[in-house]
Design an enzyme around this catalytic site. Structure first.
Site, PDB file in Angstrom:
ATOM      1  CE1 TYR A  48      -8.584  45.561 -17.724  1.00 24.89           C
ATOM      2  CE2 TYR A  48     -10.379  45.861 -16.257  1.00 24.89           C
ATOM      3  CZ  TYR A  48      -9.748  46.435 -17.455  1.00 24.89           C
ATOM      4  OH  TYR A  48     -10.527  47.303 -18.030  1.00 24.89           O
ATOM      5  CE  LYS A 103       1.951  28.090 -42.096  1.00 27.51           C
ATOM      6  NZ  LYS A 103       2.107  28.913 -42.994  1.00 27.51           N
ATOM      7  CB  ALA A 207       5.939  28.144 -54.099  1.00 29.86           C
ATOM      8  CG  ASN A 295      -0.464  18.085 -51.795  1.00 28.49           C
ATOM      9  OD1 ASN A 295      -1.002  16.915 -52.064  1.00 28.49           O
ATOM     10  ND2 ASN A 295       0.115  18.459 -50.739  1.00 28.49           N
TER      11      ASN A 295
END
Length: 418
Positions: A48, A103, A207, A295
């Site tokens: 810093y 993710k 998709a 799914n």
């Protein structure tokens, strides 16, 4: 116990285990780590003030220096508005956070890419676009996630045009890339060509539309692809089509899913459970290819499909059947290649490079580690192995460099060396 009761019991066990997994020993799935020493006063003066001023000056003089002195070059934003989360729909940004954290886990585990998950409350696409535009300098890439169609198309296109880093909607292109790689292998095994194949795509969201676009780029004929939504076949005579659906409309007199399936070589389902009855499957052409990707319950269950047709090749979105179409085969390594090349975008050439890298990998001998991970004695290219397994360690070394090379060849790479 019936099949339905068995599924319900398994789901209950999984759901309970998932809650424990997410809550203990500390909430959530990700955390930050410090990558430089911070044990002494001098360490802190470098991290810093006053030491940090020098890299600030260098970046102010040359923005590219941010890739040398900050984490920008290995940092991706996984960002959503929560409008189309998995199979749960528009649950909103806060409820989507476990998915975005998941993710982040996959990016880090498979490709060593750091992620900030960002959940945005945006009432209109323009608000979302403006948010991403303003925070983009932080990142080396933007992974758009779980944004409903048709807004996802507009959002991605505008951000791709305005930003100088890759913007990639994985629900569109990631899914399309894995589908294309598996389909090319399946058609090859069935002794058919993409250029000649009659293809039915059930589901015209992100998709479905992206898959059709990519397959046409790879050689499929527009009028050999019939997309089907809730109103039936998407044809040029319909007056209810938005511009994105009109772009995939076929000049055909077929109107229903049953009409489309009659004589079809390929079925790709990105829609919902149990929508394809066995009678429709029976009308497909000899040696069909069936990708039932809803799914957790596919458009037609593999056990039923194989009873109806003993000449098919089948893929699903599930890990407990052969040929799982799983986006983790793509996005970590596509972004790895894009980041390594410091690409300004993930273009069509890079997507096609990923398709062929995935396709070609299944033709090679499978490492013992992969067999051990899946409890298999052998695995060779064929009807039950048309796409690589997610835990194949070769994915990073094959897909990422192929994507990086395509970035260089197509003129969107900024890195001096790849």
């Amino acid at each position: 116990m019936s099949h339905a009761e068995s599924f319900a019991h398994a789901d209950a066990e999984l759901n309970a285990a998932a809650l424990t997994y997410h809550a203990e020993p500390r909430p959530g799935k990700t955390a930050l780590e410090i990558t430089k020493p911070a044990a002494t006063q001098r360490d802190l003066s470098l991290a810093y003030t006053p030491g940090v001023a020098e890299p600030v000056r260098r970046i102010a003089e040359d923005p590219a220096a941010a890739y040398r002195y900050t984490n920008k070059g290995n940092l991706v934003a996984v960002i959503t508005d929560g409008s189309a989360v998995l199979g749960l729909g528009g649950v909103g940004p806060l409820a989507s956070k476990p998915v975005m954290e998941g993710k982040a886990v996959l990016f880090k585990h498979f490709a060593d890419i750091d992620v900030f998950d960002i959940e945005v409350h945006a009432r209109h696409p323009q608000e979302f676009i403006e948010t991403v535009r303003r925070i983009a300098p932080t990142f080396g890439g933007i992974n758009l996630e779980d944004i409903a169609a048709p807004h996802c198309f507009e959002i991605e296109q505008i951000l791709m045009e305005e930003l100088d880093i890759p913007v990639f909607h994985d629900d569109q292109h990631g899914t399309a890339i894995i589908i294309a790689a598996g389909l090319l292998n399946a058609l090859e095994w069935q002794e058919k060509r993409l250029e000649d194949a009659r293809i039915v795509v059930l589901g015209a969201g992100a998709a479905g539309i992206a898959s059709i676009r990519l397959l046409m780029t790879l050689g499929a004929h527009r009028n050999n692809i019939l997309a089907v939504d809730r109103q039936g076949v998407i044809h040029t005579g319909r007056r209810d089509l938005n511009p994105f659906k009109f772009g995939i409309a076929a000049d055909t007199d077929k109107r229903t899913l049953a009409d489309a399936m009659d004589g079809a070589d390929v079925f790709i389902g990105v829609s919902g459970p149990d929508l394809v009855p066995p009678e429709m499957l029976a009308t497909m052409a000899p040696r069909p290819v069936v990708f039932a990707l809803s799914n957790p319950v596919p458009e037609i269950r593999p056990e039923l499909a194989h009873r109806v047709r003993d000449d098919l090749i089948m893929a699903t979105g599930r890990s407990d059947y052969p040929n799982q179409v799983n986006n983790v085969l793509g996005f970590p390594f596509i972004f790895r290649g894009a980041l390594d090349a410091r690409a300004s975008r993930i273009n069509e050439d890079m997507q096609i490079a990923a398709v062929h890298a995935l396709k070609d990998l299944t033709h090679e001998p499978v490492p013992q580690a992969v067999l051990d991970a899946y409890g298999l004695e052998s695995l060779t290219h064929g009807p039950d192995y048309i796409i690589p397994k997610p835990f194949d360690p070769r994915l990073r070394e094959r897909v990422a460099p192929a994507v990086a090379r395509a970035a260089v060849a197509s003129g969107v790479a900024k890195a001096a060396e790849v």
